[in-house]
Design an enzyme around this catalytic site. Sequence first.
Site, PDB file in Angstrom:
ATOM      1  N   LYS A  64       5.274   3.740  -9.935  1.00  0.00           N
ATOM      2  CA  LYS A  64       3.954   3.732  -9.282  1.00  0.00           C
ATOM      3  C   LYS A  64       2.826   3.419 -10.281  1.00  0.00           C
ATOM      4  O   LYS A  64       1.898   2.682  -9.947  1.00  0.00           O
ATOM      5  CB  LYS A  64       3.732   5.079  -8.590  1.00  0.00           C
ATOM      6  CG  LYS A  64       4.681   5.249  -7.377  1.00  0.00           C
ATOM      7  CD  LYS A  64       4.738   6.665  -6.882  1.00  0.00           C
ATOM      8  CE  LYS A  64       5.617   6.800  -5.658  1.00  0.00           C
ATOM      9  NZ  LYS A  64       5.916   8.190  -5.306  1.00  0.00           N
ATOM     10  N   GLU A  92       0.828  -1.221   0.000  1.00  0.00           N
ATOM     11  CA  GLU A  92       0.000   0.000   0.000  1.00  0.00           C
ATOM     12  C   GLU A  92       0.860   1.267   0.000  1.00  0.00           C
ATOM     13  O   GLU A  92       0.553   2.254  -0.677  1.00  0.00           O
ATOM     14  CB  GLU A  92      -0.916  -0.009   1.236  1.00  0.00           C
ATOM     15  CG  GLU A  92      -1.890   1.142   1.326  1.00  0.00           C
ATOM     16  CD  GLU A  92      -2.923   1.117   0.210  1.00  0.00           C
ATOM     17  OE1 GLU A  92      -3.723   0.193   0.150  1.00  0.00           O
ATOM     18  OE2 GLU A  92      -2.914   2.059  -0.622  1.00  0.00           O
TER      19      GLU A  92
HETATM   20  N1  HSE Z   1      10.138  10.496  -3.732  1.00  0.00           N
HETATM   21  C1  HSE Z   1       8.788  10.046  -3.619  1.00  0.00           C
HETATM   22  C2  HSE Z   1       7.858  11.202  -3.970  1.00  0.00           C
HETATM   23  C3  HSE Z   1       8.539   9.519  -2.241  1.00  0.00           C
HETATM   24  O1  HSE Z   1       8.322  12.342  -3.957  1.00  0.00           O
HETATM   25  O2  HSE Z   1       6.694  10.972  -4.261  1.00  0.00           O
HETATM   26  C4  HSE Z   1       7.209   8.844  -2.052  1.00  0.00           C
HETATM   27  O3  HSE Z   1       7.087   7.700  -2.847  1.00  0.00           O
END
Ligand code: HSE
Length: 407
Positions: free
Chosen positions: A200, A124
């Site tokens: 992501k 998650e």
């Molecule tokens: N470096 C990532 C961001 C951290 O700035 O979204 C969180 O996944």
Amino acid sequence: MSKFAVLGYGVVGSGVVELFYKNKEKIQKTAGHEMDLKYILDIREFPDSPYKEKIVNSIDLIVNDNEITTVAECMGGVEPAFTFTRQCLEKGISVCTSNKELVAKKGDILFEIAKNNNCNYFYEASVGGAIPIMRPLHRCLAGNDITSVAGILNGTTNFILTKMINDGMDFDDALKLAQQLGYAESNPAADIEGHDACRKICIISSLVYGRHVYPDSVYTKGITDIQLKDVQIVDKFGAIKLIAQVRRLENGKILPTVMPMIVPRESMLSNVSDVFNAVMVCGDGIDKAMFYGRGAGKLPTASAVMGDIIEAEKHSMTILSQCWDKSEGNSFIEDYKAFSSKMYFRIQTENTSAIEEECGQVSYIYNDNKEAAFVTEKMTLDKAMGIQSALAEKNIITAAMLPILDD
Ligand code: HSE
């Protein structure tokens, strides 16, 4: 009583420890039994930490301890996180991770190992920081045919763009501040070049469409080419944001992309600023649902890891619906050039007839007789790139080209 361990005592790992002890009573009540943190794995020493007696530097101690039922992997990177995760899962220890690089590159392998050992690999915290998105996608929205997911999935770049636009801060200062606040990756190139958002959207695409989407099959462009002039010109009708999205096309293929786009003011995503992330899901039942929250930082990310630890403590058998299959080849992924939307162009020319010859009907936003900015009708990236080349042949420079989000 069950015991868990935290791998990596950095920003996220220390947040998990802090949140656990702060809310221990409530966490145990939700888990349904007493819990305690037994080990923190890190190669560094923390002589001033109140938890220094829990810090160990050998994974063997953790995987060979029968009291450990769950591990939080907050190390980041592929190795040694992959080896440690595999070792835990092979012992039947569930692993909850914030490590998007590992899930995006090797999630399919780790799910298989979890399944063979009746435990869970939960992730998650790997997408959207504090935002509950993976569990809602696989559980609450399971009754939908999901046609697209689009989001702002990188807190650092959104923070940088917001600081540049609202506070006139320059890029490097905004990035330094994001690093100080614990938002950026250890190598911030992963943020600004789009790789973090790519990982992501791979995770989201894999969960939603059931087959592993690997990062190297996703068209990825970061924010390094964004110019202040375009930010100012488009301010009349929208904001430039790094958008990660996946669409299911009429031919049945999926098209995941990461690129800066103009988000029109009417879109709810245009007001997502600072370190906040948002994910817009479109499905046949819900129409649209937007998930919003802090996308990076210590406690927001720790909150998602902690939620997974509780979930793992409550489910000893693998939850197959939260996994996806290995994929052989990329034939289910459409070529990025098929991506289609209205396009914004800024080109350097006095010759506006050349614009209409190449682009057809356009709406001008700006024209100072040396340079013009305009929006075209919907077209594919392939066609937009063809226009750029045709203009270049007429010695007309395209200073900027950005797709416009249509959500
Ligand atoms: N470096 C990532 C961001 C951290 O700035 O979204 C969180 O996944």
